[in-house]
Design a protein around this motif. Sequence first.
Motif, PDB file in Angstrom:
ATOM      1  N   CYS A  14      44.697  46.719  40.454  1.00  0.00           N
ATOM      2  CA  CYS A  14      44.398  46.820  41.891  1.00  0.00           C
ATOM      3  C   CYS A  14      45.143  45.711  42.640  1.00  0.00           C
ATOM      4  CB  CYS A  14      42.898  46.678  42.088  1.00  0.00           C
ATOM      5  SG  CYS A  14      42.414  46.563  43.814  1.00  0.00           S
ATOM      6  N   CYS A  17      42.091  43.342  44.380  1.00  0.00           N
ATOM      7  CA  CYS A  17      41.184  42.486  43.615  1.00  0.00           C
ATOM      8  C   CYS A  17      41.673  42.211  42.199  1.00  0.00           C
ATOM      9  CB  CYS A  17      39.776  43.074  43.589  1.00  0.00           C
ATOM     10  SG  CYS A  17      39.595  44.496  42.503  1.00  0.00           S
ATOM     11  N   CYS A  32      40.274  51.998  43.588  1.00  0.00           N
ATOM     12  CA  CYS A  32      39.786  50.959  42.690  1.00  0.00           C
ATOM     13  C   CYS A  32      38.287  51.146  42.470  1.00  0.00           C
ATOM     14  CB  CYS A  32      40.069  49.582  43.289  1.00  0.00           C
ATOM     15  SG  CYS A  32      39.341  48.229  42.361  1.00  0.00           S
ATOM     16  N   CYS A  35      36.635  47.662  44.208  1.00  0.00           N
ATOM     17  CA  CYS A  35      36.684  47.329  45.633  1.00  0.00           C
ATOM     18  C   CYS A  35      37.097  48.512  46.503  1.00  0.00           C
ATOM     19  CB  CYS A  35      37.618  46.149  45.884  1.00  0.00           C
ATOM     20  SG  CYS A  35      39.357  46.556  45.727  1.00  0.00           S
TER      21      CYS A  35
HETATM   22 ZN   LIG Z   1      40.154  46.397  43.604  1.00  0.00          ZN
END
Ligand SMILES: [Zn+2]
Length: 208
Positions: A14, A17, A32, A35
Motif C-alpha cells: 500500500c 500505509c 488496502c 486503510c
Molecule cells: Zn494501506
Amino acid sequence: MSAVTAAEAGFLSCHACGLVHRAPGAGHDLRCARCGAALHLRKPNSIARSWALLIAAYVLIVPANVLPVMAVTSLGQTEADTIMSGVIYFLTHGSWPLAVIIFTASVFVPMMKLAILTFLLISVHRRSSWRPVDRTRLYRLTEAIGRWSMVDIYVVTITVALVRLGNLATIEAGWGAVFFAAVVVITILAAESFDPRLIWDHCDARST
Ligand SMILES: [Zn+2]
C-alpha cells in the motif's frame, strides 16, 4: 544472493500505509485491507502523467523567463525586470553572490530538473537497462534539489517587503513570478508522478 522484487513474488504494498498484500490477477480494483487506499503495483499511467506535466512545465517556463518578475517604480519611472535582467542587474551592481543565488535557483535548478526528468522518461520509454543505480540516484537528486528552486519567490517577496518598508519606491511582483511558481509546482508534480521502480523493471527482466 538473489533478490526478488515484490512484483515478481506476487506481492504489492500500500502506498499510504505500507501494508503488503498478496496480488491477485490483474484487472482488479484493489483496496488496502487496512486503510482503504487504492492498490497498484506501479503508479497508474505514471509515464503519460509525467510527460503531460513535463510538457506543461516546458511551455510555462517561456513566459516565466520572458515576462517581468517584478516592476519597480521610483520617481515616476517604472522599470520591469525579468529573471535574467535581474541577474544581470545584480552582477553589474556588484552584488554577484545574489546574482549567483538567483541564477542557480531560478534558471539552473529548474532547467536541470526538467532535463533529468526528460532523460529518465525517455530511458524508461526505450526500456533501457543502462546504469539503473545512477538513474535512480538522478531521480533522488531531482527530489533533493527541487525544494531550492522556490528560493527565487522568496527573493522577490523579501525585496518587495524591504522596498515597501523603505518607502523609496513602489515595487510589484509581475506575471513572470506567477508563471515561475507554476513551473516549480508542476515540475514537483511531474517528479511525483514518475515511478522510479519503472527504471528497474526492464533491468530485472534482463538479469533473470
Ligand atoms: Zn494501506
